[in-house]
Design an enzyme around this catalytic site. Structure first.
Site, PDB file in Angstrom:
ATOM      1  N   ASP A   1       0.865  -1.169   0.000  1.00 25.92           N
ATOM      2  CA  ASP A   1       0.000   0.000   0.000  1.00 25.92           C
ATOM      3  C   ASP A   1       0.905   1.223   0.000  1.00 25.92           C
ATOM      4  OD1 ASP A   1      -2.615   1.357   0.384  1.00 25.92           O
ATOM      5  OD2 ASP A   1      -1.682   2.004   2.254  1.00 25.92           O
TER       6      ASP A   1
ATOM      7  N   GLU B   1      -1.106  -1.091  -5.900  1.00 20.75           N
ATOM      8  CA  GLU B   1      -2.287  -0.420  -6.430  1.00 20.75           C
ATOM      9  C   GLU B   1      -1.849   0.453  -7.598  1.00 20.75           C
ATOM     10  OE1 GLU B   1      -3.886   2.062  -3.321  1.00 20.75           O
ATOM     11  OE2 GLU B   1      -1.896   2.453  -2.547  1.00 20.75           O
TER      12      GLU B   1
ATOM     13  N   ASP C   1      -3.595   0.962   6.820  1.00 16.55           N
ATOM     14  CA  ASP C   1      -2.697   0.684   5.700  1.00 16.55           C
ATOM     15  C   ASP C   1      -2.359  -0.800   5.564  1.00 16.55           C
ATOM     16  OD1 ASP C   1      -2.668   3.417   5.212  1.00 16.55           O
ATOM     17  OD2 ASP C   1      -0.946   3.733   6.538  1.00 16.55           O
TER      18      ASP C   1
END
Ligand code: ZN
Length: 385
Positions: free
Chosen positions: A177, A261, A344
């Protein structure tokens, strides 16, 4: 095969400096003169004429004194710039200015050599230049760029062709993340801090830049300050790159599959403070390093879609908690299953699950993701990026 540039500081003697100055000057002269002449020809005939260095050598005999490959490379660069302009991709090519960093590029035709325990380098037309070879490489030198910064430091950059050497498969997968406070948080719960020294250097840079803006244009002091600011910029860049290189290599070493991501930078850039932080942590550079290193070493990087709500889903039960859209919520308890989440870490775990889901949706067994050094060579092609 991959091409990597290795840059080293060099310490030319007076004679070598003169030689370099000639090369910089001739390359600049040829580039600017031919650019302007080609532009005139284009205006009057509507045609692109490729002016070669040879066509000027009669009238400007000093061009004969320097490495002819340096001029050929200038010709190539000029054509690339000119063609981009013609195809409306860019504006008219910029003329080279004496006031900026100077450089020329030549090709290695077998004459590049290191000597005296790597303390000297010989390049075409210039032998035995003192060099600080702080790191080695294993490959073939294709081209050489000599440069001089505005504060009279000299560098040599070697473009080296190296073989890709896949590492043995690793048996781990990881989800990452990307954050602001922590540069990355991984699915194992590990947090990699955003480097504080970068903020420190950046504050210093801001201070020096303010000083610069107050100085009288054209003054000696302003010129000195301009150089100081440029050096600080470089220093910050180097610090950041070093850190990102180490970090990306570490992640690639340990893991076979890396799920990240797809960057949401666009949406977040509207907030200037966040934007500064984003540039500070350089997510996009990290992602690009992970991606190309994965291809060198036989790893897989998979990007989960932008709209995947990695922060909102409970990793334990899948419940979607919209409250967590608020970036200030760092910890939350799932209303459905009662799991307590670090924002997170939970997101990183979701990113990993989503990545594995994407890689296995064609029926591939998760274990087989570790079977090959590189997933790229398997017949069922996963959505690689
Ligand atoms: Zn839950």
């Amino acid at each position: 095969m991959k091409r990597i540039a290795y840059k080293y500081r060099i310490y030319p003697n007076t004679e070598q400096k003169i030689l370099f100055a000639k090369c910089f000057g001739c390359v600049r002269f040829f580039y600017n003169k031919s650019l302007s002449d080609m532009n005139e020809i284009y205006k009057s005939t509507g045609k692109f004429k490729n002016i070669t260095p040879a066509s000027y050598k009669e009238d400007y005999s000093f061009l004969k004194e320097v490495d002819s490959l340096a001029l050929s490379n200038a010709q190539l660069n000029r054509n690339t710039a000119f063609k981009a302009f013609f195809s409306h991709k860019t504006g008219f090519p910029k003329f080279k200015s004496k006031r900026n960093d100077q450089s020329y590029t030549t090709n290695n035709q077998g004459s590049v050599k290191f000597s005296n325990n790597n303390r000297y380098i010989s390049i075409p037309k210039c032998s035995r230049i003192r060099i600080k070879k702080h790191r080695g490489f294993d490959g073939i030198i294709k081209s050489i760029t000599v440069s001089m910064t505005t504060d009279n430091r000299y560098y040599i950059s070697l473009l080296v062709e190296e073989e890709n050497k896949p590492m043995g498969p690793a048996n781990k997968m990881i989800g990452l993340d990307l954050g602001i406070k922590d540069l990355i948080v991984d699915s194992n719960g590990k947090k990699y801090k955003n480097q504080k020294y970068l903020t420190k250097s950046q504050n210093k840079l801001a201070r020096e830049q303010r000083k610069l803006s107050k100085m009288v244009k054209g003054s000696n002091n302003r010129n000195k300050q301009r150089i100081k600011v440029a050096r600080l910029h470089k220093h910050i860049q180097n610090q950041r790159n070093d850190y990102l290189h180490k970090l990306s290599k570490h992640i690639i070493d340990e893991n076979q599959v890396i799920c990240i991501e797809d960057l949401k930078v666009k949406g977040m850039m509207s907030d200037s403070k966040i934007a500064r932080n984003i540039s500070d942590v350089s997510w996009s550079r990290l992602v690009s390093m992970l991606t190309y290193k994965a291809s060198w070493y036989g790893r897989t990087v998979i990007k989960v879609p932008k709209d995947y709500p990695s922060s909102q889903l409970c990793h334990a039960c899948g419940y979607k908690n919209s409250i967590t859209k608020n970036l200030n919520i760092r910890k939350w308890t799932c209303p459905k299953c009662g799991s307590i989440h670090d924002r997170d870490i939970n997101a990183a775990k979701n990113i990993l699950s989503k990545g594995i889901e994407m890689l296995t949706k064609d029926g591939t067994h998760p274990d087989s993701l570790f079977m090959l050094g590189s997933l790229e060579s398997s017949s069922k092609k996963p959505p690689l990026l």
